[in-house]
Motif scaffolding. Structure first.
Motif, mmCIF file in Angstrom:
data_model
loop_
_atom_site.group_PDB
_atom_site.id
_atom_site.type_symbol
_atom_site.label_atom_id
_atom_site.label_comp_id
_atom_site.label_asym_id
_atom_site.label_seq_id
_atom_site.Cartn_x
_atom_site.Cartn_y
_atom_site.Cartn_z
ATOM 1 N N PRO A 1 -7.245 21.397 17.269
ATOM 2 C CA PRO A 1 -7.939 20.654 16.209
ATOM 3 C C PRO A 1 -7.531 19.192 16.085
ATOM 4 O O PRO A 1 -8.387 18.303 16.053
ATOM 5 C CB PRO A 1 -7.588 21.451 14.952
ATOM 6 C CG PRO A 1 -7.377 22.837 15.443
ATOM 7 C CD PRO A 1 -6.730 22.687 16.787
ATOM 8 N N ALA A 2 -6.217 18.923 16.023
ATOM 9 C CA ALA A 2 -5.769 17.547 15.857
ATOM 10 C C ALA A 2 -6.071 16.694 17.087
ATOM 11 O O ALA A 2 -6.403 15.509 16.971
ATOM 12 C CB ALA A 2 -4.278 17.517 15.554
ATOM 13 N N ALA A 3 -5.990 17.288 18.276
ATOM 14 C CA ALA A 3 -6.263 16.551 19.509
ATOM 15 C C ALA A 3 -7.731 16.163 19.615
ATOM 16 O O ALA A 3 -8.083 15.201 20.311
ATOM 17 C CB ALA A 3 -5.853 17.395 20.716
ATOM 18 N N ARG A 4 -8.582 16.896 18.929
ATOM 19 C CA ARG A 4 -10.014 16.638 18.979
ATOM 20 C C ARG A 4 -10.379 15.348 18.237
ATOM 21 O O ARG A 4 -11.389 14.712 18.531
ATOM 22 C CB ARG A 4 -10.755 17.820 18.343
ATOM 23 C CG ARG A 4 -12.261 17.794 18.492
ATOM 24 C CD ARG A 4 -12.907 18.934 17.720
ATOM 25 N NE ARG A 4 -12.354 20.228 18.075
ATOM 26 C CZ ARG A 4 -11.790 21.067 17.220
ATOM 27 N NH1 ARG A 4 -11.731 20.750 15.940
ATOM 28 N NH2 ARG A 4 -11.298 22.230 17.632
ATOM 29 N N ILE A 5 -9.567 14.952 17.261
ATOM 30 C CA ILE A 5 -9.874 13.785 16.439
ATOM 31 C C ILE A 5 -9.247 12.553 17.078
ATOM 32 O O ILE A 5 -8.113 12.177 16.782
ATOM 33 C CB ILE A 5 -9.354 13.982 15.005
ATOM 34 C CG1 ILE A 5 -9.855 15.309 14.422
ATOM 35 C CG2 ILE A 5 -9.798 12.823 14.112
ATOM 36 C CD1 ILE A 5 -9.271 15.650 13.076
ATOM 37 N N THR A 6 -9.964 11.940 17.991
ATOM 38 C CA THR A 6 -9.476 10.760 18.701
ATOM 39 C C THR A 6 -10.117 9.497 18.138
ATOM 40 O O THR A 6 -11.143 9.550 17.453
ATOM 41 C CB THR A 6 -9.800 10.854 20.192
ATOM 42 O OG1 THR A 6 -11.227 10.824 20.357
ATOM 43 C CG2 THR A 6 -9.255 12.144 20.794
#
Length: 360
Positions: free
Chosen positions: A81-86
């Motif tokens: 999830p966090a890696a998806r928010i670039t």
């Protein structure tokens, strides 16, 4: 609008992905955030102290981002999830919202909601790039609607009275719906509370008969600013409200429509014998105002009308518009005062020229 995976009446790119359709990792992280924990449960309770309404708003906002991802880069839904928010994806998301002709405030709200959930997903990560994207959006602010035409509250109230008077002695469901729409418009013109509170008006709770008068009472937990709100309905509206309660509301409750639900003490009842939703109230008011004025006036614009009317007709007491509109301070209301003063000043300027020319 077109149908789609997330609903039959909305284009899929505008929908907020429901929580049940989120990737599993996102659902679990959000569930943990809503679960109260102790000081030893680092992974629990990040949003437990927020109101249900605030959490629902953040949930829908993040769902909107997931909808964008599912359409434009579905493979990223398999990422953490966090890696998806670039940074690049957030910029693309903001451009996407702008391409759909969303106003700046809507885009800023979506970015704020994304930021709130991003912090839940990875509280130690630096999410400041979301705020920087929001700053660029704010710097290029473009209102989604023009405000050249200032609608005044008396015009809106008159529309409401006209709709109710046209019903006469008719007792059909169609007549009851028109009378209800007229009452909604007139009442909102006099008491321009937020749509959530207006939708949730209920007999004996937020709409109370006391001392031979009708009161609207909103408790601090029910208002955006957490301030107590209480006001008396004008005498001219009371006979119409009583007629609705005695004749038209019972007719709507008994209509036994396709989507019938328990109405309880809800004030606003649909033609299907169910409490009206905020969207249904929005649509009804917009439909009736568009017929009269050629352009729709949304429930929120009733608040603009109230501040403009007060600033124009009684600028010396315009400061009372702040509590009337549920604003924390006069600063939010001041723009209407300045606009009204500018208009009055220009009118005097024109009058002075006319006098010098001998036109008057």
């Amino acid at each position: 609008m077109s149908g789609g995976r997330y609903g039959p009446t909305k284009a899929p790119e505008r929908r907020c992905m429901p929580l049940a359709l989120w990737p599993e990792a996102d659902r679990l992280a959000w569930a943990d955030a809503l679960t109260p924990g102790t000081i030893f449960d680092d992974h629990l309770g990040a949003r437990a102290n927020h109101s249900a309404q605030s959490n629902y708003k953040a949930e829908r906002g993040y769902g909107r981002f997931l909808t964008f991802c599912s359409i434009h880069d579905p493979a990223c839904l398999d990422e953490a999830p966090a890696a998806r928010i670039t940074k690049d994806r957030v910029k693309a998301y903001a451009r996407h919202l702008a391409d759909l002709e969303n106003g700046s405030q809507t885009i800023l709200g979506r970015l704020q909601e994304l930021s709130e959930v991003a912090w839940v997903l990875a509280p130690m990560r630096d999410w400041s790039f979301i705020n920087r994207t929001a700053s660029r959006v704010r710097a290029r602010h473009k209102p989604v609607r023009a405000k050249d035409r200032i609608m005044m509250s008396d015009e809106l109230a008159q529309l409401g009275y006209d709709l109710m008077d046209q019903v006469g002695d008719l007792t059909t469901v169609k007549a009851a719906c028109q009378f209800r729409d007229g009452l909604m418009i007139a009442l909102l013109a006099y008491v321009p509370i937020r749509r959530k509170n207006f939708t949730q008006l209920s007999l004996g709770e937020s709409l109370v008969w006391r001392q031979e008068q009708w009161f609207i009472i909103l408790k601090p937990d029910d208002t955006k600013t957490h301030a107590w709100f209480e006001t008396i309905l004008p005498e001219t509206l009371v006979p119409y409200l009583n007629r609705y309660l005695e004749r038209h509301r019972p007719a709507l409750v008994a209509s036994n429509g396709r989507w019938k639900k328990a109405t309880g003490a809800a004030l606003w009842i649909s033609a299907h014998s169910s409490p009206m939703t905020g969207i249904a109230i929005y649509d009804g008011i917009c439909r009736q105002t568009r017929k009269r004025f050629g352009e729709h006036v949304s429930p929120h614009l009733f608040r603009d009308a109230a501040a403009s009317t007060l600033a124009t007709e009684a600028p010396d007491v315009v400061r009372i518009a702040a509590p009337l509109l549920g604003h924390r301070s006069f600063q939010t209301t001041e723009k209407y005062y300045r606009k009204a003063k500018a208009q009055a000043g220009h009118s005097r300027y024109i009058a002075a020229i006319s006098k010098l020319r001998g036109d008057v």
